[in-house]
Write a protein that holds these residues in place. Structure first.
Motif, short mmCIF file in Angstrom:
data_model
loop_
_atom_site.label_atom_id
_atom_site.label_comp_id
_atom_site.label_asym_id
_atom_site.label_seq_id
_atom_site.Cartn_x
_atom_site.Cartn_y
_atom_site.Cartn_z
N ARG A 166 -76.11 -1.37 31.40
CA ARG A 166 -75.09 -2.19 30.75
C ARG A 166 -75.38 -2.63 29.39
O ARG A 166 -76.59 -3.42 29.19
N HIS B 21 -58.09 -2.63 30.85
CA HIS B 21 -58.11 -1.57 31.38
C HIS B 21 -56.61 -1.01 31.99
O HIS B 21 -55.64 -1.95 32.00
N ALA C 97 -65.53 -2.87 27.67
CA ALA C 97 -65.53 -4.06 28.15
C ALA C 97 -65.47 -4.94 27.04
O ALA C 97 -65.94 -4.97 26.05
N ILE D 160 -67.97 -2.35 40.38
CA ILE D 160 -67.64 -3.69 40.16
C ILE D 160 -66.45 -3.99 41.14
O ILE D 160 -66.18 -5.17 41.34
N LYS D 161 -65.68 -3.16 41.66
CA LYS D 161 -64.38 -3.63 42.33
C LYS D 161 -64.93 -3.73 43.71
O LYS D 161 -64.58 -4.76 44.46
N ASP E 98 -65.24 -7.38 38.67
CA ASP E 98 -63.86 -6.91 38.23
C ASP E 98 -63.42 -8.26 37.88
O ASP E 98 -63.31 -9.20 38.62
N ARG F 53 -64.16 -5.33 32.74
CA ARG F 53 -65.63 -5.55 33.22
C ARG F 53 -66.05 -6.45 32.41
O ARG F 53 -66.80 -6.15 31.38
N SER G 50 -66.81 -7.28 43.60
CA SER G 50 -65.71 -8.32 43.48
C SER G 50 -65.01 -8.60 44.88
O SER G 50 -64.59 -9.77 45.42
N MET H 92 -71.76 -7.86 33.27
CA MET H 92 -70.88 -6.93 33.72
C MET H 92 -70.71 -6.20 34.99
O MET H 92 -70.66 -4.89 34.92
N SER I 97 -57.39 -4.80 34.55
CA SER I 97 -58.68 -5.52 34.83
C SER I 97 -59.52 -5.37 33.51
O SER I 97 -59.14 -4.72 32.61
#
Length: 554
Positions: free
Chosen positions: A406, A479, A439, A311-312, A463, A485, A315, A460, A483
């Motif tokens: 997910r 997190h 999340a 996800i990072k 980020d 998700r 993003s 999901m 951050s």
């Protein structure tokens, strides 16, 4: 036209498309509490999934088998009989071969032999990503970045009329990210090759560390020296012809890195390696795009392959300014390969046309014998919101299962996010490491006030940063690096989880809940209420307007 896509091996799945609409996709891990990444090795699974939807194999016009790099290691059967099957390669054999099929015979289903097609594995990723995208619906072209476990990141350009390979971005197979865990951090006692979930765990772990420029420079220097160079010792690696050769080169790279970084903390080393790869991705993509300024259409991007679960990186690509819009399907890894196989055939016959699909196209809930110590009472969404507001987690099972890895409200454990201890509690009951995040699922219109950017993200896969004024209000979904998700859902959605969020917001003024997958450790989603009750680590299970509660012994 009915097209049945089949993914054999890990992340085994069966998908059916009829007249351009996805009818179902069944991943084996979501059947019968199977293990995560469960393979299909017996063709009876295909027959049974079709029968559940009232179909016989003879009702299918075309079967399509996903391509793969391996030719052995999976003992295929139809019933008790062994079956030998061939399929297309992992990557297209020539630049114009993205839709070149392998035609086979001998797919044995219910005692009959059927012909089939097979397209390269990469073709399936590209077709699934683009055909499910908003770009396909709008008639727009897009770039497609495909980065999977054993290939270099490959950039394509795709539209309704076809797809063309542009070039690979840099010589690092996707497995490099997980392979870092073999050398640094808490997972060195296991092999990343045998643990398909280690990359996601590593992405959570790096929040404990901080990237530093000295470590990034070490990785950059060794990469240039050992992997990016065109000298003879890198020739086989660059050819992508041998998985063993690629992994050997990568492990050599990490051995050298460990010697130079032995004074650093593992979490800082891994955070630095993540940052090195992210920069390399953006830099090389920028360079390549500058060479193709005249390609028609908008600067859209689809991302697929196992690395699209990062996800990072997703993003970072979205905010890079390189693209007008970025799309990641909810099944970017091999969980979507059966859909991709079917979409490949659809694209070969009709072009890369849009697919009509819903993320809630997995298996329906099954019936099972609930243990006698559990009792059911009617429970409205308002009543369930009251249970959640009292800080009691609930297994929430509604409708058909989600596609991909997910949990999106169909097979979820939901809980209030207002308690700082809830994240630790959920990780504990699921036997997960303490640094793993939980999340949030949030009403879409409220997300921008709680998260940055807080854009609509229903799957999901990006980020978001939790805004400072909300971190103490909903600590369970924050997190270690601040951050989250995020999953968003419109309050007008017909899915029952949206109705629950609306009722919970009315009661608490908070428009979000913790959302983690409803499953046993190492297994797929619960297929029925009975499985969740037998697991028993959450004392409330809601499904179909009933709240099941375990009676306290007298």
């Amino acid at each position: 036209m009915r097209i049945c896509g089949i993914k054999l091996g890990h992340d085994g799945a069966i998908a059916l498309i009829e007249a351009g609409r996805l009818i179902f996709c069944v991943e084996r891990e979501k059947r019968g509490n199977n293990r995560r990444y469960q393979a299909i090795d017996n063709f009876d699974a295909i027959v049974n999934d079709l029968a559940e939807h009232g179909l016989d194999p003879r009702d299918v016009d075309l079967f399509v088998v996903d391509g793969a790099w391996w030719r052995d290691g999976l003992r295929l059967r139809s019933g008790a009989e062994p079956v030998s099957l061939q399929w297309a390669s992992y990557v297209e054999s020539h630049p114009d071969g993205i839709l070149a099929p392998y035609g086979g015979v001998g797919l044995i289903l219910d005692g009959r032999s059927f012909p089939y097609r097979s397209y390269p594995h990469v073709t399936g990723h590209l077709a699934a990503a683009f055909c499910t995208s908003p770009f396909a619906r709008a008639g727009q072209d897009a770039f497609a970045l495909i980065w999977d476990g054993i290939i270099f990141p490959r950039l394509y350009y795709v539209g309704r009329g076809g797809a063309q390979f542009i070039e690979y971005l840099f010589p690092l197979i996707g497995q490099v990210y997980a392979a870092a865990a073999d050398h640094f951090g808490p997972y060195t006692s296991r092999s990343s090759w045998d643990d398909l979930g280690v990359a996601g765990k590593l992405m959570a772990y790096i929040a404990l560390g901080s990237a530093d420029e000295e470590s990034i420079a070490v990785f950059r220097g060794l990469y240039e020296e050992r992997l990016a160079a065109t000298v003879q010792h890198a020739a086989n690696y660059h050819a992508e012809s041998s998985v063993d050769c690629s992994l050997a080169a990568i492990h050599d790279f990490f051995h050298a890195s460990a010697i130079r970084l032995k004074a650093k903390r593992a979490e800082d080393v891994l955070a630095s390696f993540h940052c090195f790869l992210e920069r390399l991705l953006i830099q090389n993509l920028t360079t390549i795009l500058q060479q193709y300024p005249r390609l028609p259409g908008s600067r859209n991007l689809c991302i697929a392959g196992g690395c699209a679960l990062n996800i990072k990186w997703n993003s970072a690509l979205r905010v890079s300014g390189l693209f007008d819009a970025v799309w990641v399907p909810p099944f970017p890894n091999d969980s979507g390969a059966a859909i991709g196989a079917a979409c490949s055939a659809m694209a070969a016959d009709n072009g890369f046309v849009p697919l009509d699909w819903s993320v809630y196209s997995g298996p329906a809930l099954q019936c099972g014998d609930v243990p006698p110590e559990w009792e059911a009472t009617p429970c409205s969404m308002r009543d369930l919101a009251v249970v959640l507001a009292s800080n009691k987690p609930v297994v929430f099972l509604a409708g058909r299962a989600e596609l991909g890895p997910r949990a999106l409200g169909g097979r979820s454990i939901l809980a209030a996010a207002t308690s700082g201890g809830m994240k630790n509690y959920l990780n504990d009951i699921k036997l997960r490491e303490y640094f793993r995040p939980v999340a949030p699922i949030c009403l879409e219109d409220r997300a921008p006030s709680i998260f940055a950017p807080g854009t609509p993200d229903p799957y999901m896969l990006f980020d978001h940063s939790t805004r400072a004024e909300w971190r103490d209000k909903v600590p369970a979904i924050v997190h270690l690096d601040g951050s989250a998700r995020l999953q968003t859902i419109p309050r007008t959605s017909q899915h029952e989880v949206a109705e629950l969020l609306v009722e919970y917001e009315k009661l608490t003024s908070i428009p979000l809940l913790c959302n983690t997958s409803a499953n046993q450790n190492g297994r797929g989603f619960f297929p029925d209420v009975a499985s969740a009750c037998r697991w028993g680590r959450v004392k409330h299970v809601w499904s179909g307007g009933l709240l099941w509660t375990k009676r306290t012994p007298n």
